[in-house]
Scaffold this motif. Structure first.
Motif, PDB file in Angstrom:
ATOM      1  N   THR A  75       0.828  -1.205   0.000  1.00  0.00           N
ATOM      2  CA  THR A  75       0.000   0.000   0.000  1.00  0.00           C
ATOM      3  C   THR A  75       0.863   1.256   0.000  1.00  0.00           C
ATOM      4  O   THR A  75       0.628   2.204  -0.750  1.00  0.00           O
ATOM      5  N   TRP A  76       1.890   1.219   0.882  1.00  0.00           N
ATOM      6  CA  TRP A  76       2.775   2.384   0.938  1.00  0.00           C
ATOM      7  C   TRP A  76       3.531   2.570  -0.378  1.00  0.00           C
ATOM      8  O   TRP A  76       3.726   3.710  -0.831  1.00  0.00           O
TER       9      TRP A  76
ATOM     10  N   VAL B 282       1.174   4.138  -2.760  1.00  0.00           N
ATOM     11  CA  VAL B 282       0.982   5.563  -2.460  1.00  0.00           C
ATOM     12  C   VAL B 282       2.212   6.372  -2.867  1.00  0.00           C
ATOM     13  O   VAL B 282       2.105   7.448  -3.476  1.00  0.00           O
ATOM     14  N   LEU B 283       3.392   5.838  -2.514  1.00  0.00           N
ATOM     15  CA  LEU B 283       4.619   6.546  -2.885  1.00  0.00           C
ATOM     16  C   LEU B 283       4.785   6.626  -4.396  1.00  0.00           C
ATOM     17  O   LEU B 283       5.252   7.645  -4.931  1.00  0.00           O
TER      18      LEU B 283
ATOM     19  N   ALA C 208       2.324   6.685  -6.585  1.00  0.00           N
ATOM     20  CA  ALA C 208       1.374   7.694  -7.058  1.00  0.00           C
ATOM     21  C   ALA C 208       1.881   9.101  -6.772  1.00  0.00           C
ATOM     22  O   ALA C 208       1.770  10.003  -7.621  1.00  0.00           O
ATOM     23  N   VAL C 209       2.443   9.286  -5.565  1.00  0.00           N
ATOM     24  CA  VAL C 209       2.990  10.604  -5.234  1.00  0.00           C
ATOM     25  C   VAL C 209       4.162  10.955  -6.166  1.00  0.00           C
ATOM     26  O   VAL C 209       4.301  12.093  -6.614  1.00  0.00           O
TER      27      VAL C 209
END
Length: 400
Positions: free
Chosen positions: A228-229, A232-233, A235-236
């Motif tokens: 998940t992280w 997210v990373l 995507a960021v």
């Protein structure tokens, strides 16, 4: 063959034209190659090298080892292992027996059954490079010929040792373990058997071979807590990269607009300078034309002064005209016939002559005359010589 070529050999075989290589294999190899440049602590913190938990059954004891970063660390031994007691009564089959023995970070690692080297049968094979993409399926057809067992009686896997430079074929090692040697150990694990992600075999030096004897359908899939992280990373990172590219584009557009305005201002100043230059050229050309015209004929004041000195006192001029190089005089005189002789020899004109007959004027008692002459361009005065330097004058005097 160098160690680097050994590591790149399997990937090279997969990525060769016609070898059926996949983009996922290349990306996985590329990510591992990039991660290898990071320190071990960073790889662990980023979840790139989580490691795995090796379970070694030795009689009634279960030895737990941590395999991470190419090294093996002993975590401890669980004594009195028996299937009837569900791992010494530490948990029921519905729960995780190792959750109370290990830290959560270690308990969540993939679990592998670790077999001794003596339990495995290893054979070296030479296969075409195209077999790298489906290596397990290809070596499955070689079990009957390379081992005394049937394919259904063994758990097997294969690993690529390298690629031959002469013909590009793969050096492959077949690793097979009879199921009769695996079944007692999986039975001894009890509820832990369903949590196994793979089965590996020890090499001669005790390190894992890097194979997985467990069938793909029986492998337990561990959820990566960093997935998940990582998403997210990622995507960021994509968003930040897009914003950076957009900002760079905006900066380039602003710079282009400013440059265009600067060019427009400079172009306007250039047009004004060009107009001023054109006006100056016109003025210079006009002045040059006037200078040439003035140089081609005498000055009118000099002509009038010369006529005043040459004409007799009883001669009156009614009209004096200078058109180009032509001088015309119209007037009255008592000595009209002698005027041509008086005007001869002037340096300002030549060829004086009467135009038409003399006409008597009853009112004044004089003769009306019309006289023409051709103006002579003045002789240019030579420019004075430039004074010689004192050294040259001294040299000339010394030579004399």
């Amino acid at each position: 063959m160098t160690p680097l070529r050994d590591r790149l050999g399997p990937i090279g075989a997969r990525l060769r034209p016609g070898a059926g290589g996949t983009l996922r294999a290349f990306l996985a190899w590329w990510a591992q190659a990039l991660a290898s440049w990071l320190p071990a602590a960073w790889r662990q913190a980023l979840g790139m090298d989580r490691g795995r938990l090796l379970l070694h059954v030795d009689g009634d004891d279960l030895t737990l080892r941590l395999h991470r970063g190419g090294g093996i660390t002993d975590l401890g031994t669980v004594p009195g292992l028996a299937p009837e007691t569900d791992l010494a009564g530490l948990a029921t089959p519905a729960t995780d027996p190792l959750a109370r023995l290990l830290k959560p970070r270690v308990a969540e690692l993939p679990r592998w059954l670790f077999l001794p080297a003596a339990s495995a049968l290893r054979r070296r094979l030479v296969l075409p490079a195209a077999a790298a993409d489906r290596l397990r399926d290809v070596v499955g057809f070689e079990i009957d010929r390379q081992t005394p067992f049937a394919p259904a009686d063994v758990a097997f896997d294969a690993r690529v040792l390298g690629r031959r430079e002469s013909d590009g074929q793969l050096d492959v090692e077949l690793v097979a373990v009879p199921r009769s040697a695996i079944t007692p150990q999986t039975a001894a694990l009890g509820p832990l058997a369903s949590t196994l992600a793979g089965i590996d075999v020890a090499a001669a030096d005790g390190a894992p071979l890097g194979v997985n004897l467990l069938a793909p359908a029986d492998r337990h899939r561990h959820r990566d807590p960093w997935r998940t992280w990582n998403a997210v990373l990622a995507a960021v990172a994509v968003l930040a990269c897009g914003l950076m590219l957009w900002q760079v584009l905006q900066n380039r557009r602003a710079a282009a607009d400013a440059f265009e305005q600067q060019i427009a201002a400079q172009a306007q100043a250039g047009r004004r300078a060009a107009a001023a230059r054109q006006q100056l050229n016109s003025l210079v050309a006009g002045q040059a034309f006037l200078d040439r015209a003035r140089a081609e004929r005498p000055v009118a004041v000099e002509v009038i002064d010369e006529l005043a000195r040459r004409l007799p006192d009883e001669t009156y001029l009614e009209k004096l005209s200078i058109e180009g190089q032509r001088l015309m005089l119209i007037g009255l005189s008592n000595e009209a016939a002698a005027l041509v002789g008086r005007l001869q020899g002037s340096a300002l004109w030549r060829s004086p002559a009467l135009a038409g007959a003399l006409q008597p004027d009853p009112a004044s008692g004089r003769d009306r005359f019309t006289l023409t002459a051709e103006l002579v361009p003045p002789t240019p005065v030579p420019a004075p010589a430039a004074p010689r330097p004192a050294t040259e004058a001294a040299d000339a005097d010394a030579s004399r």
